[in-house]
Design a protein around this motif. Structure first.
Motif, PDB file in Angstrom:
ATOM      1  N   GLU A 211     -14.918   1.527   2.339  1.00  0.00           N
ATOM      2  CA  GLU A 211     -13.912   2.296   1.594  1.00  0.00           C
ATOM      3  C   GLU A 211     -12.529   2.224   2.243  1.00  0.00           C
ATOM      4  N   ALA A 212     -12.470   1.819   3.521  1.00  0.00           N
ATOM      5  CA  ALA A 212     -11.170   1.708   4.194  1.00  0.00           C
ATOM      6  C   ALA A 212     -10.489   0.373   3.866  1.00  0.00           C
ATOM      7  N   LEU A 213     -11.236  -0.587   3.364  1.00  0.00           N
ATOM      8  CA  LEU A 213     -10.660  -1.926   3.136  1.00  0.00           C
ATOM      9  C   LEU A 213      -9.512  -1.900   2.138  1.00  0.00           C
ATOM     10  N   SER A 214      -9.635  -1.005   1.117  1.00  0.00           N
ATOM     11  CA  SER A 214      -8.623  -1.027   0.062  1.00  0.00           C
ATOM     12  C   SER A 214      -7.251  -0.575   0.580  1.00  0.00           C
ATOM     13  N   ARG A 215      -7.193  -0.009   1.787  1.00  0.00           N
ATOM     14  CA  ARG A 215      -5.890   0.408   2.335  1.00  0.00           C
ATOM     15  C   ARG A 215      -5.200  -0.722   3.113  1.00  0.00           C
ATOM     16  N   LEU A 216      -5.889  -1.833   3.329  1.00  0.00           N
ATOM     17  CA  LEU A 216      -5.297  -2.926   4.108  1.00  0.00           C
ATOM     18  C   LEU A 216      -4.469  -3.844   3.217  1.00  0.00           C
ATOM     19  N   ASP A 217      -3.495  -4.506   3.844  1.00  0.00           N
ATOM     20  CA  ASP A 217      -2.628  -5.426   3.110  1.00  0.00           C
ATOM     21  C   ASP A 217      -3.295  -6.806   3.064  1.00  0.00           C
TER      22      ASP A 217
END
Ligand code: 8GT
Length: 320
Positions: A112-118
């Motif tokens: 779920e944290a992946l979507s915050r990465l560029d």
């Protein structure tokens, strides 16, 4: 590069025991440096897909890949860059611990944290494919009482089904909203995400994880109904619906019916060949629906299909 020729890229999704996923940055000096990507690179002429992945992960991260299977395959045209064919594999076994051999950064992130990465622009559907499971349970239309439905959803989640769609007229009838909210809470406590069929407003009221749009509802929309991070799935039956789901910015689709199914008596099935041709043209994760069961998964995985969506094939007995 000849006109129309695509760069053939292999990339790996590695998941550790805690479910975290390994991603790395593009090293300085390369195109789009600093952006996040999945480790991998170009296939060499004559090189097999898996052999290329094994070589790339060894060269970049000093890892020895042991086992994996295709996850998703997409084509993307960078406006000022290459046209790429991204062949992404889910790696299930490897030896060694990662070491950055090319000056890149790398780290493990919860899905779920992946979507915050560029990430690189082509990677949105890959991130979704990495997050989503290969089984998507749709609740059956026939059950005795709402309590049985809620108990069935909870039982499915406890048995490891981590994506569930609540579907049926009962959602909009007396007691439906309360039952849906209860099903969402119990499924989530057991580690599953729940989508509500056909009603973004109800999904919000039930604090569900997203919405699943029937094709006729999707057809009337010009933009994605729920803001991220809520999931949006769309039911598709043909090429036009698939292209529309992509244009809406859906996260994934179900595509079928692949085989004849009691849910749609008399409806002409797509058949496996037509299904695979359509799914192969998609730029998002695709679940095969219609007469599908767990036994179909290995063959679908080999074709880079996300998995199956099913009522009967994934636990009809749970809703008795
Ligand atoms: N490894 C990898 N490449 C990706 C991903 N997503 C994506 O669009 N690509 C594209 O696929 C190509 C990867 O090839 P590569 O990694 O061997 O490229 P390269 O280092 O030689 O860099 P270059 O693009 O400067 O030629 C790049 O054009 C990159 O933009 C991804 O998740 N992983």
């Amino acid at each position: 590069m000849a006109r129309g020729e695509r760069l053939r890229i292999v990339a790996a999704v590695l998941r550790d025991q805690d479910g975290r996923i390994l991603v790395s940055t593009r090293p300085a000096g390369r195109s789009m440096s600093g952006r996040w990507e999945f480790p991998g690179g170009k296939r060499e002429p004559g090189e097999g897909r898996w052999a290329a992945l094994v070589r790339e992960l060894s060269e970049e991260l000093d890892l020895h890949l042991v086992e994996g299977r295709p996850l998703i395959r997409i084509q993307h045209d960078y406006p000022d860059g290459p046209a790429v064919d991204l062949d992404v594999w889910l790696v299930t076994a490897w030896e060694g611990a990662p070491r950055a051999l090319e000056g890149q950064q790398f780290d493990w992130f919860a899905p779920e944290a992946l979507s915050r990465l560029d990430f690189l622009a082509a990677n949105t559907p890959i991130v979704t494919a990495a997050r989503l499971p290969d089984r998507y349970l749709v609740t059956p239309p026939d059950f005795a009482r709402l309590e049985d439905l809620v108990a069935g959803v909870e039982a499915a989640a406890r048995r490891g089904i981590s994506l569930i769609q609540l579907r049926g007229d009962w959602l909009r009838q007396s007691g439906g909203q309360v039952a849906a909210k209860e099903a969402v809470a119990r499924a989530r406590a057991a580690g599953a995400s729940v989508l509500i069929n056909g009603d973004p407003g109800l999904a919000e009221k039930c604090q569900a994880d997203g919405v699943h749009l029937p094709a006729r509802l999707a057809a009337g929309l010009e933009s994605r109904p729920v803001v991220r991070p809520g999931l949006v799935g769309v039911s598709c039956h043909d090429e036009a619906e698939l292209r529309h789901a992509e244009a809406l910015g859906a996260d994934f689709v179900t595509l079928g019916h692949v085989r004849p199914t009691p849910s749609h008596p008399g409806a002409e099935p797509l058949g496996m060949d037509r299904f695979l041709a359509l799914a192969g043209s998609a730029s998002l994760p695709v679940y095969a629906i219609g007469g599908m069961g767990v036994a179909d998964l290995p063959a679908l995985h080999q074709q880079s299909i996300q998995g199956i969506a099913a009522i009967r094939g994934l636990g009809r007995q749970l809703f008795a």
